[in-house]
Design an enzyme around this catalytic site. Structure first.
Site, short mmCIF file in Angstrom:
data_model
loop_
_atom_site.label_atom_id
_atom_site.label_comp_id
_atom_site.label_asym_id
_atom_site.label_seq_id
_atom_site.Cartn_x
_atom_site.Cartn_y
_atom_site.Cartn_z
N ALA A 136 0.88 -1.17 0.00
CA ALA A 136 0.00 0.00 0.00
C ALA A 136 0.91 1.22 0.00
CB ALA A 136 -0.87 -0.01 1.25
N GLY A 143 0.60 -5.17 0.70
CA GLY A 143 -0.58 -5.10 -0.16
C GLY A 143 -0.29 -5.65 -1.54
N GLU A 181 -0.78 -9.26 -1.16
CA GLU A 181 -2.23 -9.46 -0.97
C GLU A 181 -2.96 -9.36 -2.30
OE1 GLU A 181 -2.33 -6.49 2.25
OE2 GLU A 181 -3.48 -8.00 3.34
N GLU A 227 4.38 -5.86 6.83
CA GLU A 227 3.59 -4.88 7.59
C GLU A 227 3.96 -4.86 9.08
OE1 GLU A 227 2.47 -6.80 5.25
OE2 GLU A 227 0.78 -5.95 4.18
N1 T1G Z 1 4.69 3.35 0.07
C1 T1G Z 1 5.16 4.57 -0.28
N2 T1G Z 1 6.45 4.82 -0.62
C2 T1G Z 1 7.29 3.77 -0.59
C3 T1G Z 1 6.88 2.46 -0.24
C4 T1G Z 1 5.51 2.28 0.10
N3 T1G Z 1 5.01 1.07 0.44
N4 T1G Z 1 7.95 1.65 -0.31
C5 T1G Z 1 8.99 2.41 -0.71
N5 T1G Z 1 8.60 3.68 -0.87
C6 T1G Z 1 9.45 4.79 -1.33
C7 T1G Z 1 10.58 5.07 -0.36
O1 T1G Z 1 10.15 5.95 0.67
C8 T1G Z 1 11.59 5.73 -1.29
O2 T1G Z 1 11.14 7.06 -1.51
C9 T1G Z 1 11.40 4.99 -2.61
O3 T1G Z 1 10.07 4.41 -2.55
C10 T1G Z 1 12.39 3.88 -2.79
O4 T1G Z 1 12.32 3.08 -1.60
C11 T1G Z 1 -2.82 -2.91 3.32
C12 T1G Z 1 -1.10 -1.76 4.93
C13 T1G Z 1 10.17 -2.00 -1.78
C14 T1G Z 1 12.10 -3.22 -0.73
O5 T1G Z 1 6.42 -2.24 3.88
O6 T1G Z 1 10.61 -2.38 1.82
O7 T1G Z 1 0.87 -2.80 2.27
O8 T1G Z 1 13.15 8.26 -0.58
O9 T1G Z 1 14.69 3.53 -0.88
O10 T1G Z 1 15.93 0.15 -1.22
O11 T1G Z 1 -1.70 -4.79 3.97
O12 T1G Z 1 11.11 0.32 -0.32
O13 T1G Z 1 12.95 7.81 -3.06
O14 T1G Z 1 11.41 9.47 -1.93
O15 T1G Z 1 13.33 1.65 0.17
O16 T1G Z 1 14.97 -0.34 -3.56
C15 T1G Z 1 3.87 -2.78 3.02
C16 T1G Z 1 8.19 -1.00 2.08
C17 T1G Z 1 3.22 -1.44 3.11
C18 T1G Z 1 7.42 -2.28 1.74
C19 T1G Z 1 12.47 -1.18 -2.14
N6 T1G Z 1 5.06 -2.69 2.17
N7 T1G Z 1 9.21 -0.72 1.09
O17 T1G Z 1 13.67 -0.89 -1.48
O18 T1G Z 1 14.09 1.50 -2.25
S1 T1G Z 1 1.83 -1.46 4.21
C20 T1G Z 1 6.26 -2.40 2.70
C21 T1G Z 1 10.38 -1.45 1.09
C22 T1G Z 1 0.69 -2.44 3.40
C23 T1G Z 1 -1.49 -3.58 3.37
C24 T1G Z 1 -0.50 -2.87 4.20
C25 T1G Z 1 11.41 -0.98 0.09
C26 T1G Z 1 11.52 -1.87 -1.15
P1 T1G Z 1 12.23 8.24 -1.79
P2 T1G Z 1 13.67 2.46 -1.04
P3 T1G Z 1 14.76 0.07 -2.15
#
Ligand code: T1G
Length: 677
Positions: A67, A106, A109, A129
């Site tokens: 998400a 998500g 999911e 998450e």
């Molecule tokens: N939402 C918004 N921005 C995100 C994002 C996300 N989920 N993931 C990464 N970014 C932005 C990050 O801030 C950075 O921004 C850029 O993308 C590159 O990220 C309903 C509620 C995917 C492994 O927890 O683990 O789904 O600094 O530097 O090293 O059940 O990003 O460039 O402006 O980390 O290549 C669940 C979180 C969400 C995954 C990539 N998902 N992201 O790593 O790049 S909650 C996560 C990561 C959810 C549902 C629930 C990593 C990555 P900027 P980065 P990276």
């Protein structure tokens, strides 16, 4: 003016297979316009009789990575995530997810409501998450037990660790592995082959596996999950899936998700997610700044720090030349590095040939001259200004033009060190935390004259070696240790007034710290910074050091230790404290845990406000990152400055004033505005 809806989802037709493509860089997060696009294109594909099967894939670096966290806490926009997913799952035609990169949260999911999943071997699939203080809030806790079984579902949701696609294939999360370069074609072929079989709604599949794993996970992770809410909420949802009909399980998950989403722990952990990434950015860095190329690193000093620092580079394949003054010290240092690597190899972290490879690019020497070809030189010798200036003076003549000259000093003035050279633009601090090959925090200390490209290079190389790098300004203790000081001073004052080391430490451990001030002192060494004159006894610490109570390494410090280093309260320490109290004429009194919090943690927030006002940290969230990664501040409390907002800056100021502290103007400002940082 209503903003143009970004086109982040498109659809193509490959014969009788519709291919829906998400394109929302950088990670295809499920922003509101992606949800809108999915809803529209799936409805169109379902309504189109010429479409017999549907493939969902993503453009760019990765399948949907979750998400859009940046939308959390903002007014809802676009279609409800669960509604979109349920409509995909209900499609009367087979839907296949084509996965590359990281299908996370998500994203997974979404892949779970598809009827089948095809992935390239290099893909990773997970539900992280829990690391954000949340749980998969779009059916993940109810669908995973129906696809991979209770054990895998419980483990994936409560630890948040992703699985490689090959492992996912083994447990049935992925139905087929595609070619690394032929994912789209393979997924379309797979979808076409499923037309006859038709859709396979995940919600209709039975939950399977042994629910006992849930208690086993709680027992196995009790220490790691101490204080956290989310792991237990994830397990509660998986457990619910084993006994509730799907829709009731979904409702239970939603209720648990909302509880976490609006709780302080998730707000804190999401804050740190962004804070860690923000810390890597240098405000005001000229756009055209070019990084310097770091092909070879020099390390001066083969002690604990020098050895640990070297290991960081070696394991990234960057050659290191390590310098000591004496052969036996050099041999000892190399021996420790080898021993550490062998220990890691024994735990399966490295293959033996990797250890040989890393040791093969480590060049020990007794001569500083051998650093002439290094692009970055890190000095990690004794914390003495004269010693450091002497070394930097020599480096000035030896190092090649453009080499970055870094000191690992933990508090000395980097600007003064720079005056020993003719190239202050190349000088900065790289303060590693012990053990340097383990602790993730790296404070990159920006001198008055440090060149922007040198600073940017140090930050980038820090990230490359797996550190969380934070820019710090020159001041006593930079960010972390400067905030540690008032905490330690007050902790000692509390002993004088009646608290015991164990009471103070317990308050900190109950708060969520890995250890309290006195346990930390015993671990690091009570004698660190001691004047070493056993006849000069002016403080409790002097008294302890004078009789050899230097901490764990001497099996006695603020605590006594048995040969397994198990601590116990020391009668001798209580006696020493009593003597100092009597000499100072201080009446022993009962001290509340709350007072300990107010006098040891609030002054840290106060110091953080001063650090911010003086520009020694770029932003409050950087200070939080320092304390999470350098000292183990509980991530579910978001770091000292974030926590100050939760605690209430007005409450903090009132308590600080009541205890006679001088309140930092910025903190007072926040308190008057009743806001956080
Ligand atoms: N939402 C918004 N921005 C995100 C994002 C996300 N989920 N993931 C990464 N970014 C932005 C990050 O801030 C950075 O921004 C850029 O993308 C590159 O990220 C309903 C509620 C995917 C492994 O927890 O683990 O789904 O600094 O530097 O090293 O059940 O990003 O460039 O402006 O980390 O290549 C669940 C979180 C969400 C995954 C990539 N998902 N992201 O790593 O790049 S909650 C996560 C990561 C959810 C549902 C629930 C990593 C990555 P900027 P980065 P990276």
């Amino acid at each position: 003016m209503s903003e143009e809806t970004p086109v982040s989802v498109t659809m193509e037709k490959d014969g009788d297979v519709a291919v829906i493509i998400v394109n929302n860089p950088p990670v295809n997060a499920l922003s509101w316009h992606v949800r809108q696009g999915l809803e529209d294109h799936f409805a169109a594909a379902i309504a189109d009789d010429s479409v017999k099967a549907i493939v969902l894939r993503c453009a760019g670096a990765t399948f949907i990575a979750g998400a859009d966290i940046s939308e959390f806490g903002k007014p809802p926009r676009g279609p409800d995530f669960n509604a979109v997913l349920n409509s995909i799952e209900a499609a009367p035609k087979p839907v296949v997810a084509a996965i590359h990169g990281t299908a996370l949260g998500g994203g997974l999911e979404t892949a779970l409501v598809c009827h089948y999943r095809v992935a390239v071997p290099s893909a990773k699939l997970g539900v992280p998450e829990v690391k954000l203080g949340l749980l998969p809030g779009a059916g993940g806790t109810q669908r995973l037990p129906r696809v991979v079984g209770v054990e895998a579902a419980a483990t994936m949701t409560s630890t948040g660790d992703p699985l490689p696609a090959t492992k996912a294939k083994e447990i049935g999360l992925v139905d087929e592995l595609a070619g690394e370069d032929s994912l789209a074609a393979d997924a379309i072929a797979f979808a076409r082959a499923k037309i006859a079989a038709g859709p396979r709604p995940t919600r209709e599949r039975p939950v399977f596996g042994d629910v006992a794993v849930i208690e086993q996970l709680k027992t196995a992770n009790a220490k790691r999950w101490r204080g956290f809410e989310a792991p237990y909420a994830n397990l509660a949802c998986v457990e619910a899936a084993t006994r509730l009909p799907f829709d009731e399980g979904l409702a239970f998950e939603r209720e648990q998700f909302m509880k976490l989403m609006f709780g302080s722990q998730s707000a804190a952990q999401r804050h740190i997610f962004f804070a860690e990434r923000q810390a890597a950015k240098i405000d005001g860095l000229p756009k055209d700044t070019q990084l310097r190329d770091i092909k070879k690193v020099g390390v001066i000093g083969a002690g604990t720090m020098g050895g640990g620092i070297s290991m960081n580079f070696l394991q990234k394949g960057i050659p290191v030349t390590i310098v000591e003054m004496q052969q036996d010290a050099l041999d000892r240092g190399i021996g420790v590095i080898r021993k550490n690597y062998d220990a890691s190899a024994a735990k399966g972290r490295f293959k033996p040939e990797q250890v040989d490879q890393m040791m093969g690019i480590l060049t020990p020497t007794l001569s500083l001259d051998d650093l002439a070809d290094c692009d970055l030189i890190i000095e990690a010798v004794y914390e003495d200004m004269d010693v450091k200036k002497d070394i930097f003076g020599k480096l000035d003549a030896i190092a090649k033009p453009g080499a970055i000259l870094a000191s690992n000093t933990s508090y000395l003035d980097v600007d003064e060190i720079a005056t020993a050279t003719s190239r202050p633009g190349d000088v900065l601090g790289m303060h590693f935390f012990s053990p340097a090959n383990v602790m993730k925090l790296l404070e990159v200390v920006r001198g008055e004259k440090t060149a922007p490209d040198a600073l940017a290079t140090a930050m980038a190389i820090g990230k490359k070696i797996g550190k969380v790098a934070v820019v710090a300004g020159v001041c006593d203790g930079f960010i972390g240790n400067r905030m540690l000081k008032p905490r330690q001073v007050e902790a000692m004052n509390l002993l004088m007034e009646g608290a015991t080391p164990a009471q103070v430490d317990k308050v900190h451990v109950d708060f969520g710290m890995p250890m309290g001030p006195f346990q930390m002192s015993d671990l690091a060494g009570v004698d660190i910074g001691w004047h070493r004159d056993p006849n000069r006894i002016e403080t409790i610490r002097d008294a302890l050091c004078a009789e050899g109570r230097w901490g764990q390494k001497k099996q006695a410090g603020f605590y006594d230790y048995d040969d397994k280093r198990t601590p116990s309260e020391s009668a001798r320490v209580a006696e020493i404290i009593e003597q100092f109290r009597a000499k100072a004429g201080v009446e022993k009194r009962a001290i509340s845990d709350q007072e300990i919090i107010e006098r040891t943690l609030y002054p840290m927030v106060n110091e953080g406000a001063l650090i911010l006002s003086e520009g020694k940290a770029q932003r409050a969230s950087d200070i939080d990152v320092v304390w999470i990664y350098g000292y183990g501040w509980p991530v579910y409390r978001g770091g000292p400055m974030f926590w100050a907002g939760l605690e209430g800056t007005d409450k903090i100021v009132a308590a600080l004033e009541q205890h006679g502290f001088t309140v930092a103007p910025l903190l007072k400002e926040k308190a008057e505005a009743k806001t956080g940082f």
